[in-house]
Design a protein around this motif. Structure first.
Motif, PDB file in Angstrom:
ATOM      1  N   ALA A  64      52.735  47.629  36.779  1.00  0.00           N
ATOM      2  CA  ALA A  64      53.065  47.701  35.354  1.00  0.00           C
ATOM      3  C   ALA A  64      52.330  46.642  34.545  1.00  0.00           C
ATOM      4  O   ALA A  64      51.974  46.873  33.381  1.00  0.00           O
ATOM      5  CB  ALA A  64      54.577  47.548  35.173  1.00  0.00           C
ATOM      6  N   ALA A  65      52.078  45.474  35.160  1.00  0.00           N
ATOM      7  CA  ALA A  65      51.405  44.391  34.445  1.00  0.00           C
ATOM      8  C   ALA A  65      49.948  44.689  34.169  1.00  0.00           C
ATOM      9  O   ALA A  65      49.343  44.110  33.257  1.00  0.00           O
ATOM     10  CB  ALA A  65      51.542  43.093  35.237  1.00  0.00           C
ATOM     11  N   GLY A  66      49.359  45.573  34.969  1.00  0.00           N
ATOM     12  CA  GLY A  66      47.974  45.981  34.721  1.00  0.00           C
ATOM     13  C   GLY A  66      46.934  44.943  35.059  1.00  0.00           C
ATOM     14  O   GLY A  66      45.824  44.972  34.519  1.00  0.00           O
ATOM     15  N   GLY A  67      47.249  44.010  35.936  1.00  0.00           N
ATOM     16  CA  GLY A  67      46.291  42.988  36.327  1.00  0.00           C
ATOM     17  C   GLY A  67      45.260  43.521  37.306  1.00  0.00           C
ATOM     18  O   GLY A  67      45.153  44.726  37.559  1.00  0.00           O
ATOM     19  N   GLU A  68      44.503  42.590  37.907  1.00  0.00           N
ATOM     20  CA  GLU A  68      43.423  43.000  38.790  1.00  0.00           C
ATOM     21  C   GLU A  68      43.925  43.652  40.074  1.00  0.00           C
ATOM     22  O   GLU A  68      43.169  44.376  40.738  1.00  0.00           O
ATOM     23  CB  GLU A  68      42.515  41.820  39.123  1.00  0.00           C
ATOM     24  N   ASP A  69      45.176  43.409  40.439  1.00  0.00           N
ATOM     25  CA  ASP A  69      45.728  44.052  41.628  1.00  0.00           C
ATOM     26  C   ASP A  69      46.511  45.322  41.304  1.00  0.00           C
ATOM     27  O   ASP A  69      47.111  45.932  42.187  1.00  0.00           O
ATOM     28  CB  ASP A  69      46.616  43.086  42.418  1.00  0.00           C
ATOM     29  N   ALA A  70      46.486  45.749  40.033  1.00  0.00           N
ATOM     30  CA  ALA A  70      47.226  46.950  39.634  1.00  0.00           C
ATOM     31  C   ALA A  70      46.724  48.221  40.323  1.00  0.00           C
ATOM     32  O   ALA A  70      47.545  49.075  40.693  1.00  0.00           O
ATOM     33  CB  ALA A  70      47.179  47.121  38.113  1.00  0.00           C
TER      34      ALA A  70
END
Length: 203
Positions: A64-70
């Motif tokens: 949900a955060a959409g970071g690099e590990d999303a």
């Protein structure tokens, strides 16, 4: 027939407990690729309850955060997740279901499902032990870290029976981690010192 495979972070002295306390200094792009090649490509994950709760408490939020590990989090979320637990399962993470009935019977049925994709186990030491004892684990992937942790749960408990393995492949990462793939074998074979000494150097 589908194959059941397990991937575990393990220390030199066989510890598999709490890898978050000793594993991360050795995580580089080589290990990231190794994890992605297994869990990231799996359509079905078989998880123990504790591992599932750990994953479910972290990966949905990361997706949900959409970071690099999303993207990796999304792959895990989209995968079918089969959880081994004696307690009712909180289905808060999508595509999750609980093993019903006997574990060996459920896994045998899973292996007989159509398709050739592997079913991957991440962590979940008790599940791995049970499936090895039942002869249902096809591949054991050990990422051996160059550290002796000296405390914590080990993969193999003390016991009477040996656990012979066949090495399928091995790779050394720059960090010193060994990426080893084994398959269980029926027996360790036979040999004595009299057999071994024929291979000693002769001067």
């Amino acid at each position: 027939m589908r194959k059941i495979a397990a991937q575990l972070f393990i220390s030199l002295d066989g510890v598999v407990e709490a890898p978050d306390q000793w594993h991360f200094p050795y995580f580089n792009e080589e290990m990231g690729a190794a994890v992605d090649a297994t869990l990231g490509s799996a359509d079905t994950l078989l998880l123990g309850r504790r591992t599932y709760e750990s994953f479910a408490g972290a990966w949905p939020g990361r997706e949900a955060a959409g970071g690099e590990d999303a993207p990796f989090a999304k792959v895990l979320g989209d995968a079918r997740k089969i959880v081994v637990s004696n307690r009712p399962l909180d289905p808060g993470w999508r595509n999750s279901e609980r093993v019903e009935g006997d574990l060996a019977g459920a896994v045998t049925a899973l292996k007989n499902e159509p398709g050739t994709d592997r079913v991957w186990i991440s962590g979940s030491v008790s599940v791995v032990r049970q499936l090895m004892a039942a002869g249902l684990l096809d591949v054991l992937n050990l990422l051996v870290h160059p550290i002796a942790v000296r405390k914590g749960l080990r993969l193999f408990e003390e016991g009477e029976a040996t656990v012979p393995m066949t090495l399928l492949s091995c790779e050394a990462f720059r960090t010193g981690v060994l990426n080893l793939f084994y398959s269980p074998t029926a027996g360790a074979g036979h040999g004595t010192y009299e057999d071994a000494k024929t291979h000693l150097p002769r001067h």
